[in-house]
Design an enzyme around this catalytic site. Sequence first.
Site, PDB file in Angstrom:
ATOM      1  N   VAL A 104       0.999  -1.169   0.109  1.00 42.03           N
ATOM      2  CA  VAL A 104       0.119  -0.120   0.177  1.00 42.03           C
ATOM      3  C   VAL A 104       0.776   1.120  -0.026  1.00 42.03           C
ATOM      4  O   VAL A 104       1.964   1.230   0.677  1.00 42.03           O
ATOM      5  CB  VAL A 104      -1.018   0.091   1.325  1.00 42.03           C
ATOM      6  CG1 VAL A 104      -1.724   1.203   1.479  1.00 42.03           C
ATOM      7  CG2 VAL A 104      -1.791  -0.969   1.063  1.00 42.03           C
ATOM      8  N   CYS A 105       0.450   2.151  -0.623  1.00 45.29           N
ATOM      9  CA  CYS A 105       1.144   3.552  -0.577  1.00 45.29           C
ATOM     10  C   CYS A 105       2.543   3.228  -1.168  1.00 45.29           C
ATOM     11  O   CYS A 105       2.732   2.541  -2.135  1.00 45.29           O
ATOM     12  CB  CYS A 105       1.141   4.071   0.803  1.00 45.29           C
ATOM     13  SG  CYS A 105       1.350   5.780   1.200  1.00 45.29           S
TER      14      CYS A 105
END
Lengths: 220, 220
Positions: A104-105
């Site tokens: 994520v991210c």
Amino acid sequence: MKQTQLPLEIGMLLYPGLTLLDLFGPQTVFSWFANTHLVWKTNDPIVSDTGISVHPTATFETCPRELDILFVPGGFGQQKIMNDSEVLGFLADRASRSRYVTSVCSGSLLLGAAGLLKGYKATSHWSAREGLRMYGAEPVEARVVVDRNRVTGGGVTAGIDFGLVVLAKLRGDDAAKLTQLAMEYDPEPPFNAGSPAAAGPEIVEQAMSFMAAEMEKHTG
Amino acid sequence: MKQTQLPLEIGMLLYPGLTLLDLFGPQTVFSWFANTHLVWKTNDPIVSDTGISVHPTATFETCPRELDILFVPGGFGQQKIMNDSEVLGFLADRASRSRYVTSVCSGSLLLGAAGLLKGYKATSHWSAREGLRMYGAEPVEARVVVDRNRVTGGGVTAGIDFGLVVLAKLRGDDAAKLTQLAMEYDPEPPFNAGSPAAAGPEIVEQAMSFMAAEMEKHTG
């Protein structure tokens, strides 16, 4: 929907300066169906972006060798480990035996640095997405990108959408739906400012300035 | 947008069996503008719903007496403290001097038990909302409910919307917008199952069954 299957084994990388919500959004989504291993070099607590400490539950040595999900969160602290052979070696090793290799991210840049996104479509936080090209990945502007067994999410809160997508793949749509309902994930953002295009140039500049100040703390 | 003001002082109640994301959604939203105090009876770590341990940073004695935000998360573990005079006394004491008295998820029932929602409109997790009546509060089906200085959020992920609403009140709309952008809060739930009406009776029943099993662990 019964809990008749073995729990999913999930290895989640920790490191100092990770983004807390990158980690605990997906961890919460998976939790009814999973054993979580929070993995770092040592058992010492790490301090996240919001000042909250997180305690590892496994080291690179003790983390299960076969994982259903290998997961990497983003965070300003990742700059310091982008060339860390121990970290990249761990990711490459577990990725070779994981059903899904995920992030994520800006965690996708760490997957990239470990050589795990070459020739894959992927996404990242909006401010970091173009950096994926450096690792031979093709950046895609999307909340969640699935390319074979690589699943990458956008910035921070995208981890909730990401988690539901991955959970549906591993335990079926109903598992994801009942989790979404239990988490009352029926979002109503009070402002329309969740993407650079929606927020507009002034808010983008302000966000960049706050992010630069945070980055400074981790690299200064 | 500059950091010229003193940080917000936020006291967040901890207890065994709290819902991790109820806590860390808002804590992340506030973090660039706040000092967080994670408060419990002792300094011993508590175990959250997802199995993750959280370490208190203050006790009921050492938590600042004047807070900008008093915050209570929900969780299956709250059943055990609904009549705990030490907990309810702490909440009532700090609430009397806090600018905002707040909760996410079933945390509003704890505020109610402490006598803090009598005559107020409030919300809660969809499965707990009607319970507010017991404490003289008026349940409202909404993501975030503001009534004077009481601000309550719906279930789990509503904490992100809740946090942005409260941050806008205390530090202005631009602070909330730049935070929303940094967190890339531009949600795209992969299913339409975030409310009982959208999820439909079968998924509601499955979610209730999982929630009952969790509740059993904390009261059995």
